[in-house]
Design an enzyme around this catalytic site. Structure first.
Site, PDB file in Angstrom:
ATOM      1  N   LYS A 134       0.842  -1.198   0.000  1.00 30.57           N
ATOM      2  CA  LYS A 134       0.000   0.000   0.000  1.00 30.57           C
ATOM      3  C   LYS A 134       0.880   1.251   0.000  1.00 30.57           C
ATOM      4  O   LYS A 134       0.700   2.157  -0.787  1.00 30.57           O
ATOM      5  CB  LYS A 134      -0.916  -0.036   1.224  1.00 30.57           C
ATOM      6  CG  LYS A 134      -1.857   1.122   1.309  1.00 30.57           C
ATOM      7  CD  LYS A 134      -2.832   0.964   2.471  1.00 30.57           C
ATOM      8  CE  LYS A 134      -3.607   2.247   2.677  1.00 30.57           C
ATOM      9  NZ  LYS A 134      -4.535   2.191   3.793  1.00 30.57           N
ATOM     10  N   GLU A 158      10.392  -4.947   4.465  1.00 34.36           N
ATOM     11  CA  GLU A 158      10.420  -6.338   4.005  1.00 34.36           C
ATOM     12  C   GLU A 158      10.116  -6.430   2.513  1.00 34.36           C
ATOM     13  O   GLU A 158      10.830  -7.082   1.741  1.00 34.36           O
ATOM     14  CB  GLU A 158       9.381  -7.182   4.768  1.00 34.36           C
ATOM     15  CG  GLU A 158       9.700  -7.418   6.230  1.00 34.36           C
ATOM     16  CD  GLU A 158       9.107  -6.346   7.148  1.00 34.36           C
ATOM     17  OE1 GLU A 158       8.870  -5.205   6.674  1.00 34.36           O
ATOM     18  OE2 GLU A 158       8.905  -6.650   8.334  1.00 34.36           O
ATOM     19  N   GLY A 173      -4.975  -1.991   4.912  1.00 34.34           N
ATOM     20  CA  GLY A 173      -4.186  -3.133   4.435  1.00 34.34           C
ATOM     21  C   GLY A 173      -4.877  -4.462   4.697  1.00 34.34           C
ATOM     22  O   GLY A 173      -4.983  -5.314   3.811  1.00 34.34           O
ATOM     23  N   ARG A 174      -5.370  -4.644   5.914  1.00 35.29           N
ATOM     24  CA  ARG A 174      -5.979  -5.931   6.277  1.00 35.29           C
ATOM     25  C   ARG A 174      -7.378  -6.100   5.707  1.00 35.29           C
ATOM     26  O   ARG A 174      -8.031  -7.113   5.942  1.00 35.29           O
ATOM     27  CB  ARG A 174      -5.959  -6.106   7.794  1.00 35.29           C
ATOM     28  CG  ARG A 174      -6.564  -4.951   8.572  1.00 35.29           C
ATOM     29  CD  ARG A 174      -6.190  -5.005  10.044  1.00 35.29           C
ATOM     30  NE  ARG A 174      -6.679  -3.862  10.798  1.00 35.29           N
ATOM     31  CZ  ARG A 174      -6.035  -2.725  10.961  1.00 35.29           C
ATOM     32  NH1 ARG A 174      -4.847  -2.562  10.399  1.00 35.29           N
ATOM     33  NH2 ARG A 174      -6.536  -1.744  11.685  1.00 35.29           N
ATOM     34  N   GLU A 187      -4.963  -6.777  14.591  1.00 33.80           N
ATOM     35  CA  GLU A 187      -4.454  -5.458  14.219  1.00 33.80           C
ATOM     36  C   GLU A 187      -5.596  -4.443  14.295  1.00 33.80           C
ATOM     37  O   GLU A 187      -5.382  -3.267  14.566  1.00 33.80           O
ATOM     38  CB  GLU A 187      -3.841  -5.482  12.808  1.00 33.80           C
ATOM     39  CG  GLU A 187      -2.902  -4.304  12.557  1.00 33.80           C
ATOM     40  CD  GLU A 187      -2.039  -4.460  11.312  1.00 33.80           C
ATOM     41  OE1 GLU A 187      -0.829  -4.740  11.446  1.00 33.80           O
ATOM     42  OE2 GLU A 187      -2.565  -4.305  10.198  1.00 33.80           O
ATOM     43  N   HIS A 208      -6.027 -33.438  17.406  1.00 28.75           N
ATOM     44  CA  HIS A 208      -4.940 -34.278  17.906  1.00 28.75           C
ATOM     45  C   HIS A 208      -3.789 -33.431  18.424  1.00 28.75           C
ATOM     46  O   HIS A 208      -2.662 -33.894  18.523  1.00 28.75           O
ATOM     47  CB  HIS A 208      -4.475 -35.219  16.791  1.00 28.75           C
ATOM     48  CG  HIS A 208      -5.586 -36.095  16.329  1.00 28.75           C
ATOM     49  ND1 HIS A 208      -5.866 -37.317  16.916  1.00 28.75           N
ATOM     50  CD2 HIS A 208      -6.542 -35.893  15.389  1.00 28.75           C
ATOM     51  CE1 HIS A 208      -6.927 -37.845  16.329  1.00 28.75           C
ATOM     52  NE2 HIS A 208      -7.358 -36.992  15.405  1.00 28.75           N
ATOM     53  N   LYS A 249       9.181  -0.898  14.007  1.00 26.98           N
ATOM     54  CA  LYS A 249       9.778  -0.571  12.700  1.00 26.98           C
ATOM     55  C   LYS A 249      10.848   0.505  12.882  1.00 26.98           C
ATOM     56  O   LYS A 249      11.940   0.411  12.322  1.00 26.98           O
ATOM     57  CB  LYS A 249       8.713  -0.026  11.743  1.00 26.98           C
ATOM     58  CG  LYS A 249       7.701  -1.042  11.253  1.00 26.98           C
ATOM     59  CD  LYS A 249       6.813  -0.391  10.199  1.00 26.98           C
ATOM     60  CE  LYS A 249       5.547  -1.188   9.944  1.00 26.98           C
ATOM     61  NZ  LYS A 249       4.597  -0.513   9.067  1.00 26.98           N
TER      62      LYS A 249
END
Ligand code: F6P
Length: 545
Positions: free
Chosen positions: A208, A214, A270-271, A356, A387, A507
């Site tokens: 965005k 990253e 973003g999410r 978030e 399990h 960050k």
């Protein structure tokens, strides 16, 4: 509305009194008292069936929760979101992911401009591009068609596309490979590309902001990898890189022609962006028609949330029940358990969406909350989880409300295996609700000393969401269901569910530490003694290498 007005409000206090009065009520008792409970405490919307009968809630509970929603202005806030008001107050932005799936005929204004035509213009460009790539018309630098697509992004620019690709693999092009690189750990990039031919590979750089460490680092690695294999000709970038971003300036700086950029807008969080151009990899995998079907599913749930009566409104019910456990039973987590291997990344996707969004400690006016906000979401697909961690849900000391998600029809039938999967889902909700009492354990001939170990107390609440089939459409409905449930919870807590200031500090500090790890000269370290020692240790190891 301040934090105080929630915990001191009449509606909140009534719920607290009601919670105390319910003490000792069991799910068994509730079901014994009402033979219709299992068919009454259900709701349907946009093709999803929600059975919420196995919750520690009565008609009175639901009535009180509905009153709370009304008093907290959930509906007013919902309407403000759909209208394009700037409800993301700390970033002064509209919150309009619902516009991403609005039909062409709708009008949604942001600052007086109808955004729906822009949304469809981008979708049309994405479709034209996808068709070119899928048909082989789009050629790489050396003239070969694209066989591999690598989407580079992180957080909201990755989790949605990864989840959707896995969820909709059944509908995807099997003669193409789709991979995702997110981590700044170089392993991620190296493993994703090790067996690929750059001549046939297309990178989609999704960010965005187009400034994320990253993503930019991985995008540069991809550029180098590509150019190295393609003889260093810079013109190759135009054939092997496209960008998805809101930031044309940074995209250009990186060297991607903005003609190969697909945009979105600051009013898409973003999410909340997997149905924007961030979903380009999804469209390439399943095709433009199926992508539009997915948008149709999102929109159907939007309409349900906007118009369905409160007592039958799925996102509202799920959001309110989540508040009930989080704030009155002090449950700290929610487990999301999809009985579908295709949904293996759905819990990870939901973690960003929910945490978030609602991991906030102050209300919109900056007041510290005096109640718990966002619960921790986690989960794994069933039946695998049975399990692993289900033991704790059945017999541990914590209350963990669970959402079970199942499909009535298998996409990949194999003998009667789907029946086994669904039998497990249904049995788990029954076991969690009703448990196994000491007298039942004894009646099986269990020696007295072993009885307490084998008892399951039951009373563990669950929602069951049943869906006809996993399709692009139903995936859209499911994601929108959680988006709006998150919205409901945030509105009740009066927090900003659409900012994420908490991720900034880490960050900033990382940017400070990077040169301290790399500098040839010993840096002057001004951190605490632990941080200083860790930096020195890493530097020493780096030097010795
Ligand atoms: O670090 C958090 C975050 O800002 C998320 O909200 C976002 O989805 C992600 O980083 C990626 O950001 P971008 O799309 O700008 O690269």
């Amino acid at each position: 509305m301040s934090a105080k007005t929630l915990s001191t409000s009449a509606e909140w206090k009534a719920l607290a009194r009601h919670w105390r009065a319910l003490h000792g009520t069991t799910l068994k008792g509730l079901f014994d008292a009402d033979a219709t409970r299992g068919t009454r405490f259900v709701a349907d919307g946009a093709g999803l069936h929600l059975d919420y009968s196995k919750n520690l809630a009565t008609d009175e509970t639901l009535g009180l929760l509905q009153k709370l929603a009304k008093a907290r202005g959930v509906f007013t806030r919902r309407d403000a979101m759909f209208r394009g008001d700037k409800i993301n107050e700390t970033e002064k932005r509209a919150v309009l992911h619902v516009a991403l799936r609005a039909p062409r005929s709708e009008r949604i204004l942001v600052d007086g401009v109808d955004v729906v035509p822009e949304v469809h213009a981008v979708l049309d460009r994405m479709a034209a591009f996808s068709n070119k790539v899928r048909s082989g018309e789009w050629r790489g630098h050396s003239g070969k068609p694209i066989r591999n697509v690598i989407s580079i992004g992180i957080g909201g620019s990755d989790l949605g596309p990864v989840m959707a690709y896995e969820a909709l693999k059944h509908y995807s092009r099997r003669d193409m490979s789709f991979r995702f690189v997110s981590n700044v750990d170089p392993t991620d990039f190296v493993e994703a590309t090790r067996d690929l031919d750059a001549e046939e590979t297309l990178f989609i750089v999704c960010s965005k902001t187009f400034t994320t460490l990253e993503t930019l680092t991985n995008a540069h690695a991809a550029r180098d990898w590509c150019l190295q294999q393609l003889g260093g000709d810079e013109r190759a970038v135009a054939k092997h890189f496209v960008a998805v971003s809101t930031n044309a300036t940074e995209v250009e700086k990186f060297g991607i022609d903005t003609a190969n950029m697909f945009g979105f807008w600051d009013w898409v969080g973003g999410r909340y962006s997997m149905d924007s151009a961030i979903g380009l990899s999804t469209m390439l995998a399943i095709g433009p028609d199926a992508f539009r079907e997915m948008l149709g599913g999102f929109h159907a749930m939007d309409e349900h949330f906007r118009t369905a009566p409160a007592e039958k409104n799925l996102p509202l019910l799920m959001g309110l029940l989540s508040i009930w456990y989080n704030n009155f039973f002090a449950a700290q987590t929610v487990a999301v358990l999809p009985y579908a291997q295709y949904l293996k990344r759905f819990p990870a996707y939901l973690q960003q969406l929910t945490m978030e969004s609602n991991g906030k400690h102050v209300t919109l006016d900056g007041t510290r909350v005096d109640y718990a906000t966002g619960p921790i979401y986690w989960g794994e697909p069933g039946s695998n989880g049975q399990h692993s961690f289900y033991q704790l849900i059945h017999q541990g000391t914590r209350l963990i409300p669970c959402d079970f998600i199942g499909f009535e029809h298998a996409l990949t039938p194999l003998g009667g295996q789907h029946d086994l999967l669904m039998a497990n889902l249904i049995a788990q909700t029954e076991a969690l609700a009703f448990g196994k009492m000491p007298e039942q354990v004894r009646a099986e001939g269990t020696p007295d000393w072993l009885v307490p170990h084998r008892v399951c107390a039951g009373n563990r609440p669950t929602n069951t969401i049943l869906v006809e089939r996993l399709t692009p459409y139903s995936l859209g409905t499911l994601v929108a269901l959680y988006e709006h449930s998150v919205f409901v919870q945030g509105a009740i807590w009066n927090i900003d569910s659409f900012d994420q200031w908490g991720v900034e500090l880490g960050k900033q500090l990382a940017n400070k530490v990077i040169p301290q790890l790399r500098d040839a000269r010993e840096p002057k370290l001004g951190h605490d003694s632990s941080t200083n020692a860790l930096i020195r240790r890493y530097r020493a190891a780096r030097k010795a290498n």
